[in-house]
Design a protein around this motif. Structure first.
Motif, mmCIF file in Angstrom:
data_model
loop_
_atom_site.group_PDB
_atom_site.id
_atom_site.type_symbol
_atom_site.label_atom_id
_atom_site.label_comp_id
_atom_site.label_asym_id
_atom_site.label_seq_id
_atom_site.Cartn_x
_atom_site.Cartn_y
_atom_site.Cartn_z
ATOM 1 N N LEU A 4 2.113 43.024 -26.974
ATOM 2 C CA LEU A 4 1.497 44.297 -27.315
ATOM 3 C C LEU A 4 2.574 45.218 -27.869
ATOM 4 C CD1 LEU A 4 -0.732 44.744 -24.117
ATOM 5 C CD2 LEU A 4 -1.104 43.302 -26.144
ATOM 6 N N ILE A 5 2.501 45.502 -29.152
ATOM 7 C CA ILE A 5 3.566 46.229 -29.850
ATOM 8 C C ILE A 5 3.129 47.674 -30.046
ATOM 9 C CG2 ILE A 5 4.930 46.337 -31.972
ATOM 10 C CD1 ILE A 5 4.362 43.248 -32.182
ATOM 11 N N ILE A 6 3.935 48.587 -29.504
ATOM 12 C CA ILE A 6 3.583 50.006 -29.500
ATOM 13 C C ILE A 6 4.748 50.803 -30.058
ATOM 14 C CG2 ILE A 6 2.810 51.947 -28.092
ATOM 15 C CD1 ILE A 6 2.014 49.843 -25.937
ATOM 16 N N CYS A 7 4.477 51.578 -31.086
ATOM 17 C CA CYS A 7 5.444 52.552 -31.599
ATOM 18 C C CYS A 7 5.251 53.824 -30.775
ATOM 19 C CB CYS A 7 5.192 52.814 -33.086
ATOM 20 S SG CYS A 7 6.236 54.089 -33.808
ATOM 21 N N THR A 8 6.229 54.161 -29.941
ATOM 22 C CA THR A 8 6.033 55.218 -28.955
ATOM 23 C C THR A 8 6.971 56.404 -29.161
ATOM 24 O OG1 THR A 8 6.047 55.741 -26.588
ATOM 25 C CG2 THR A 8 7.568 54.015 -27.333
ATOM 26 N N PRO A 28 -1.405 36.305 -19.674
ATOM 27 C CA PRO A 28 0.019 36.650 -19.757
ATOM 28 C C PRO A 28 0.304 37.488 -21.004
ATOM 29 C CG PRO A 28 -0.255 34.346 -19.166
ATOM 30 C CD PRO A 28 -1.615 34.845 -19.522
ATOM 31 N N HIS A 29 1.146 38.483 -20.841
ATOM 32 C CA HIS A 29 1.427 39.379 -21.959
ATOM 33 C C HIS A 29 2.758 40.080 -21.735
ATOM 34 C CE1 HIS A 29 -0.121 42.104 -18.917
ATOM 35 N NE2 HIS A 29 0.438 43.098 -19.585
ATOM 36 N N GLU A 30 3.207 40.766 -22.751
ATOM 37 C CA GLU A 30 4.392 41.619 -22.659
ATOM 38 C C GLU A 30 4.127 42.901 -23.430
ATOM 39 O OE1 GLU A 30 7.853 40.271 -24.747
ATOM 40 O OE2 GLU A 30 6.713 39.543 -26.489
ATOM 41 N N ILE A 31 4.767 43.967 -23.006
ATOM 42 C CA ILE A 31 4.734 45.234 -23.736
ATOM 43 C C ILE A 31 6.018 45.332 -24.543
ATOM 44 C CG2 ILE A 31 4.559 47.737 -23.592
ATOM 45 C CD1 ILE A 31 2.093 46.393 -22.485
ATOM 46 N N VAL A 49 9.916 45.787 -36.509
ATOM 47 C CA VAL A 49 10.948 45.638 -35.473
ATOM 48 C C VAL A 49 10.333 45.054 -34.208
ATOM 49 C CG1 VAL A 49 12.451 46.933 -33.905
ATOM 50 C CG2 VAL A 49 12.474 47.451 -36.350
ATOM 51 N N GLY A 50 9.183 45.597 -33.799
ATOM 52 C CA GLY A 50 8.529 45.117 -32.593
ATOM 53 C C GLY A 50 8.095 43.664 -32.706
ATOM 54 N N ALA A 51 7.533 43.298 -33.858
ATOM 55 C CA ALA A 51 7.090 41.914 -34.044
ATOM 56 C C ALA A 51 8.258 40.939 -34.026
ATOM 57 C CB ALA A 51 6.323 41.797 -35.363
ATOM 58 N N THR A 52 9.403 41.362 -34.527
ATOM 59 C CA THR A 52 10.598 40.516 -34.489
ATOM 60 C C THR A 52 11.038 40.264 -33.051
ATOM 61 O OG1 THR A 52 11.321 41.382 -36.633
ATOM 62 C CG2 THR A 52 12.998 40.343 -35.258
ATOM 63 N N ARG A 53 10.866 41.257 -32.189
ATOM 64 C CA ARG A 53 11.263 41.127 -30.784
ATOM 65 C C ARG A 53 10.255 40.325 -29.956
ATOM 66 N NH1 ARG A 53 12.468 47.516 -29.617
ATOM 67 N NH2 ARG A 53 14.277 47.775 -31.004
ATOM 68 N N ALA A 54 9.034 40.195 -30.438
ATOM 69 C CA ALA A 54 7.956 39.616 -29.638
ATOM 70 C C ALA A 54 8.234 38.151 -29.304
ATOM 71 C CB ALA A 54 6.636 39.739 -30.393
ATOM 72 N N SER A 150 -2.929 40.040 -34.860
ATOM 73 C CA SER A 150 -2.682 38.935 -35.788
ATOM 74 C C SER A 150 -1.859 37.869 -35.085
ATOM 75 C CB SER A 150 -1.894 39.404 -37.022
ATOM 76 O OG SER A 150 -2.635 40.235 -37.871
ATOM 77 N N ARG A 151 -1.907 36.667 -35.600
ATOM 78 C CA ARG A 151 -0.942 35.664 -35.172
ATOM 79 C C ARG A 151 0.426 35.997 -35.776
ATOM 80 N NH1 ARG A 151 -5.330 33.232 -36.761
ATOM 81 N NH2 ARG A 151 -4.450 32.608 -38.755
ATOM 82 N N LYS A 152 1.467 35.627 -35.059
ATOM 83 C CA LYS A 152 2.811 35.942 -35.547
ATOM 84 C C LYS A 152 3.076 35.296 -36.897
ATOM 85 C CE LYS A 152 6.485 36.342 -32.851
ATOM 86 N NZ LYS A 152 7.678 36.026 -32.003
#
Length: 294
Positions: A4-8, A28-31, A49-54, A150-152
């Motif tokens: 779960l990618i959040i620009c905060t 199972p998930h990650e923030i 940036v977030g998707a790269t870290r996922a 989306s799928r990665k």
């Protein structure tokens, strides 16, 4: 399963949406929180940036002002995205993206497909539910970026365009456009109910990015999953052009841009009274501006 990618920008809002997601997702998930408290990122760059870290293969890009009402929604997303034909999944979108600069609702409410619970400042909520087919999943042209998955592998092939869209508007429409035009489906699910705490802002930044999208995609517009008649097409385009021209005038964009869009309106219907009213509004606004400069 799901990243779960959040620009905060707000730690309190991030905690609230994270708690809501964790309590309801059921898989199972990650923030993946991308700290943008200093405004160092546009949303495209933040999401990339977030998707790269996922670490997971399924990505949910989402705003921090949403809450989840559907228990086990993660399994629903997983099942839908197992279909390799689906490139983007959201909860609200439009079936036709007009040639005029417009948001996903520019096609008109009849072609919008939505399932969102909107929370207003006074505390009341309103459900935007548009599902005339009674479907669980329906195809659209573009979805709103409040929540989209989306799928990665899809994101890797078609990442967000951080070079063109450096602010916070039209990233979602452009992302969907790229994926749709490469043959993947963009879909709205009616099995996930999300509460949204903002109606968004259609401001000068929105208009700037609408013009950027128009410049980038002008040879590819319009497109969609429906084929309107010529009369329907003309009606949608004229209304969208008029709405956009009004925004150009109110936000005091340069005369050459306003005149360009007034001319586009006139080509559809030369004597349309709403277009003539816009022309009068622009003349009045120009005179006011000139008066203040003297």
């Amino acid at each position: 399963m799901l990243s779960l990618i959040i620009c905060t920008r707000d730690p309190v809002a991030l905690q609230a949406v994270s708690q809501s997601a964790t309590a309801t997702i059921g898989v199972p998930h990650e923030i993946v929180a991308v700290d943008n408290s200093q405004g160092q990122y546009g949303i495209c760059e933040a999401y990339n940036v977030g998707a790269t870290r996922a670490q997971y293969e399924l990505l949910c890009f989402m705003h921090e002002d949403i809450r989840f009402h559907t228990p086990g929604w993660g399994r629903i997303v997983t099942d839908i995205l197992q279909d390799p034909t689906v490139g983007v999944l959201g909860v609200t979108g439009g079936q036709y993206q007009v040639a005029a600069p417009a948001a996903w609702w520019g096609c008109g409410l009849d072609l919008c497909r939505e399932n969102v619970l909107n929370l207003f400042e006074d505390g009341h909520t309103e459900l935007d539910l548009r599902n005339p087919e009674g479907a669980k999943l329906t195809d659209v042209a573009v979805v709103d970026g409040l929540w989209m998955c989306s799928r990665k592998e899809v994101w890797q092939q078609y990442p967000f365009d951080s070079q063109t869209f450096t602010e916070f508007h039209f990233y979602d429409i452009d992302y969907c456009t790229e994926i749709f035009l490469h043959g993947l489906r963009v879909c709205v699910t009616f099995e996930v109910l999300i509460e949204h705490h903002s109606r968004g802002s259609v401001n000068k930044s929105w208009v700037r990015n609408a013009l950027k999208y128009q410049e980038k995609r002008r040879r590819q517009l319009p497109f969609g999953v429906v084929k309107p008649t010529q009369a329907q097409h003309n009606y949608m385009e004229l209304r969208a052009l008029q709405e956009f021209t009004g925004r150009l005038i109110r936000e005091r964009f340069p005369a050459q841009i306003v005149l360009q869009y007034l001319a586009r309106c006139l080509r559809y219907q030369p004597l349309n009274r709403d277009t003539l009213w816009l022309a009068k509004l622009w003349v009045h606004s120009s005179r006011e501006k000139s008066g203040r400069m003297i």
